[in-house]
Design a protein around this motif. Structure first.
Motif, short mmCIF file in Angstrom:
data_model
loop_
_atom_site.label_atom_id
_atom_site.label_comp_id
_atom_site.label_asym_id
_atom_site.label_seq_id
_atom_site.Cartn_x
_atom_site.Cartn_y
_atom_site.Cartn_z
N UNK A 163 0.73 -1.27 0.06
CA UNK A 163 0.06 -0.12 0.08
C UNK A 163 0.90 1.35 0.06
N UNK A 164 2.07 1.09 -0.03
CA UNK A 164 2.89 2.44 -0.34
C UNK A 164 3.63 2.20 -1.60
N UNK A 165 3.52 2.93 -2.56
CA UNK A 165 3.93 3.25 -3.98
C UNK A 165 5.41 3.75 -4.29
N UNK A 166 5.84 4.42 -3.21
CA UNK A 166 7.04 5.07 -3.47
C UNK A 166 8.38 4.41 -2.89
N UNK A 167 8.17 3.21 -2.61
CA UNK A 167 9.24 2.26 -2.11
C UNK A 167 9.65 2.50 -0.60
N UNK A 168 10.96 2.19 -0.23
CA UNK A 168 11.21 1.93 1.03
C UNK A 168 11.04 2.78 1.92
N UNK A 192 -3.27 7.70 -11.84
CA UNK A 192 -1.83 7.65 -11.77
C UNK A 192 -1.22 8.97 -10.92
N UNK A 193 -2.04 10.36 -11.43
CA UNK A 193 -1.50 11.39 -10.80
C UNK A 193 -1.84 11.42 -9.39
N UNK A 194 -2.91 10.92 -9.21
CA UNK A 194 -3.34 10.88 -7.57
C UNK A 194 -2.47 10.07 -6.89
N UNK A 195 -2.03 8.80 -7.40
CA UNK A 195 -1.13 8.07 -6.59
C UNK A 195 0.30 8.67 -6.45
N UNK A 196 0.82 9.49 -7.60
CA UNK A 196 1.95 10.09 -7.41
C UNK A 196 1.85 11.31 -6.44
N UNK A 197 0.72 11.76 -6.11
CA UNK A 197 0.48 12.74 -4.86
C UNK A 197 0.38 12.07 -3.56
N UNK A 198 -0.07 11.09 -3.42
CA UNK A 198 0.02 10.19 -2.40
C UNK A 198 1.31 9.95 -2.14
N UNK A 199 2.02 9.12 -2.90
CA UNK A 199 3.52 8.87 -2.72
C UNK A 199 4.40 10.15 -2.26
#
Length: 181
Positions: free
Chosen positions: A17-22, A112-119
């Motif tokens: 549930x976290x798309x930006x990695x470590x 995809x834009x929303x996922x980038x913002x959440x990340x």
């Protein structure tokens, strides 16, 4: 075995549930392992998070190895590591298969834009937590600010700044030791 199952579950949840990695995984891991299960102290978790960034390789996997070793030994390393890498593997496999079938416009583009913002929000939360843990005196705050500015202004690359910061840290440590004597 119970601790190792918790490690697997927490890292699987964080990785899923976290798309930006470590580093974006850290708030989820902290909430679960420190707050809910009390398996590790917050300071130790942040120390491992800081060390995870300095070693080569995937930050999430490095962190899983450190925390897994502390909590469950060798089996803990395996459990946490599998939990950390399994979501990325499955999601990348699915993304690779589905990429050609997904339209690259409209609703999908908005998602995809929303996922980038959440990340980005997860990364800012992690940066704030790490700064609170690591920046405790004026020299380290100044060093962090200078490194940040040099990076943002593209005046120095990250490996160079890491080496310079390490040397400055050693010098500051020696100066503190000399002052105590």
């Amino acid at each position: 075995m119970h601790k190792n199952w918790i490690l697997f579950k927490v890292y699987l949840l964080a990785g899923t549930f976290t798309f930006s990695g470590g580093m974006a995984m850290l708030p989820v891991i902290e909430r679960e392992l420190v707050g809910k299960y009390h398996l590790i102290e917050r300071d130790q978790l942040y120390e491992y998070a800081t060390l995870s960034q300095t070693f080569p390789g995937v930050i999430a996997l490095n962190n899983a190895c450190f925390v897994g070793k502390k909590i469950g030994g060798t089996v803990g390393i395996i459990a946490a590591s599998l939990g950390a890498i399994l979501p990325a593997f499955v999601l990348m496999l699915a993304a690779t298969i589905a990429y050609q079938m997904i339209p690259q416009e409209g609703v999908v583009l908005s998602i995809m834009a929303a996922i980038r913002a959440a990340s980005a929000a997860f990364l800012f939360s992690t940066a704030y937590s790490l700064a609170r843990f690591n920046l405790k005196d004026a020299p380290t705050i100044i060093l962090a600010a200078v490194c940040f500015l040099l990076t943002v202004l593209n005046l120095a690359n990250a490996p160079t700044l890491i080496v310079i910061a390490g040397i400055v840290g050693i010098i500051l440590s020696r100066v503190k030791q000399v002052r105590r004597v």
